[in-house]
Scaffold this active site. Structure first.
Site, short mmCIF file in Angstrom:
data_model
loop_
_atom_site.label_atom_id
_atom_site.label_comp_id
_atom_site.label_asym_id
_atom_site.label_seq_id
_atom_site.Cartn_x
_atom_site.Cartn_y
_atom_site.Cartn_z
N ASN A 9 0.87 -1.18 0.00
CA ASN A 9 0.00 0.00 0.00
C ASN A 9 0.90 1.23 0.00
OD1 ASN A 9 -1.79 2.05 0.45
ND2 ASN A 9 -2.41 1.38 2.50
N TRP A 10 0.99 1.86 -1.15
CA TRP A 10 1.91 3.01 -1.28
C TRP A 10 1.37 4.24 -0.56
CZ3 TRP A 10 3.79 3.44 -7.10
CH2 TRP A 10 4.45 2.25 -7.45
N LYS A 11 0.11 4.25 -0.21
CA LYS A 11 -0.53 5.44 0.37
C LYS A 11 -0.30 6.65 -0.55
CE LYS A 11 -0.18 3.20 4.80
NZ LYS A 11 -0.03 3.29 6.24
N HIS A 95 -9.49 1.17 5.21
CA HIS A 95 -8.21 1.41 5.88
C HIS A 95 -8.42 2.38 7.05
CE1 HIS A 95 -4.08 2.52 6.64
NE2 HIS A 95 -3.71 1.46 5.95
N GLU A 97 -6.75 4.76 8.11
CA GLU A 97 -6.51 6.18 7.80
C GLU A 97 -7.75 6.81 7.16
OE1 GLU A 97 -2.89 5.52 5.61
OE2 GLU A 97 -1.89 4.96 7.47
N GLU A 167 -5.10 -4.87 10.60
CA GLU A 167 -4.08 -3.84 10.78
C GLU A 167 -4.31 -3.14 12.12
OE1 GLU A 167 -2.26 -2.60 6.74
OE2 GLU A 167 -3.88 -1.24 7.22
N GLY A 173 2.83 2.36 10.80
CA GLY A 173 3.78 3.46 10.65
C GLY A 173 4.53 3.82 11.93
N SER A 213 3.72 -2.00 10.27
CA SER A 213 5.19 -2.06 10.41
C SER A 213 5.76 -3.43 10.02
CB SER A 213 5.62 -1.68 11.84
OG SER A 213 5.23 -0.35 12.12
N GLY A 234 2.96 -1.08 4.22
CA GLY A 234 2.99 0.34 3.87
C GLY A 234 4.39 0.78 3.51
N GLY A 235 5.08 1.39 4.48
CA GLY A 235 6.39 2.01 4.24
C GLY A 235 7.38 1.12 3.51
#
Ligand code: 13P
Length: 256
Positions: A9-11, A95, A97, A167, A173, A213, A234-235
């Site tokens: 997930n590049w966000k 998600h 967010e 999640e 993150g 993470s 993610g990251g």
């Protein structure tokens, strides 16, 4: 047999040129053919990513969101039909967010799931508790409610098309990963809840991904848990080598 899946997930990261470069790097790297590799890039990258990866085995492209409406005067929104028309096959829905920053309620998420399924997109439906809920031991109830409120209206044939992503918000993150014990405990609980509602066959065949993470160092241990079928990353999905290393963490047989 459940599908092993790693989704990136590049966000809201990467310009068009940067994103296309990352796609090219991923395409050029040897990644396990056993694993379904999903790239959830921003909308602008989707057509290019589909073009670049369509000839490669085991890749799929996802959107990170879709509108709760079918079409019409909703400036700035992208519908499930529009996403499907690009060749993308999956869409992240729910998600944390989006729940938190864009006030996406269970009712809104239900509409999104319905539109995604009606357009033959596979929803990657995210659930998970925050730190306070975990600390006060409410995490199982929270996740149960999230499943029930948004998904349990679905007919079994539709539910069986979904991917679930657990999640925990406190792990997103933050560098704080759920331990394999915590992840396995929750994934097993999710599967048992699905079993109660939809029966053994559907619960055994639903892929439940872990997100929060997840990185090249911890993926192997997390993915070795019996009920963890992969990751939503993610990251660490923003660098081709890290993402590929996570995908290639699936080398050991699952253990309890
Ligand atoms: P991080 O891997 O950066 O913690 O993000 C997880 C996530 O939210 C994936 O959807």
């Amino acid at each position: 047999m459940r599908r092993k899946i790693v989704a990136g997930n590049w966000k809201m990261n990467k310009t068009l040129a940067e994103g296309m470069e990352l796609i090219s790097e991923i395409a050029a790297s040897p990644a396990s053919s056993e694993v379904l590799k999903i790239i959830a890039c921003p909308f602008i990258h989707i057509p290019g990513a589909v073009q670049e990866l369509k000839a490669l085995h085991g890749f799929a492209i996802a959107a990170q969101n879709c509108s709760e409406h079918a079409s019409g005067a909703y400036t700035g929104e992208i519908s499930a039909a529009m996403i499907a028309s690009t060749g993308a096959t999956h869409v992240i829905i729910g998600h944390s967010e989006r729940r938190q920053y864009f006030n996406e309620t269970a009712a809104v998420l239900t509409q999104k799931v319905n539109h995604a399924l009606a357009n033959n997109l596979v929803p990657i439906f995210c659930i998970g508790e925050n730190q306070e809920e975990r600390n006060s031991n409410q995490h199982l109830e929270v996740v149960k409610k999230q499943l029930k409120e948004t998904l349990y209206h679905l007919a079994p044939a539709d539910f069986s098309r979904l991917i679930i992503a657990y999640e925990p918000i406190w792990a997103i993150g933050t560098g704080l990963t759920a331990t394999s014990h915590q992840a396995q405990g929750m994934h097993n609980f999710i599967r048992s809840e699905i079993n109660k509602k939809y029966g053994k066959e559907i619960s055994e065949n639903t892929s439940v991904l872990y997100g929060g993470s997840c990185n090249a160092e911890n993926a192997k241990e997390l993915f070795s848990c019996m009920d963890v079928d992969g990751g939503l990353v993610g990251g660490a999905s923003l660098k081709a080598t890290d993402f590929i290393n996570i995908i290639n963490s699936f080398t050991v047989s699952p253990t309890e």
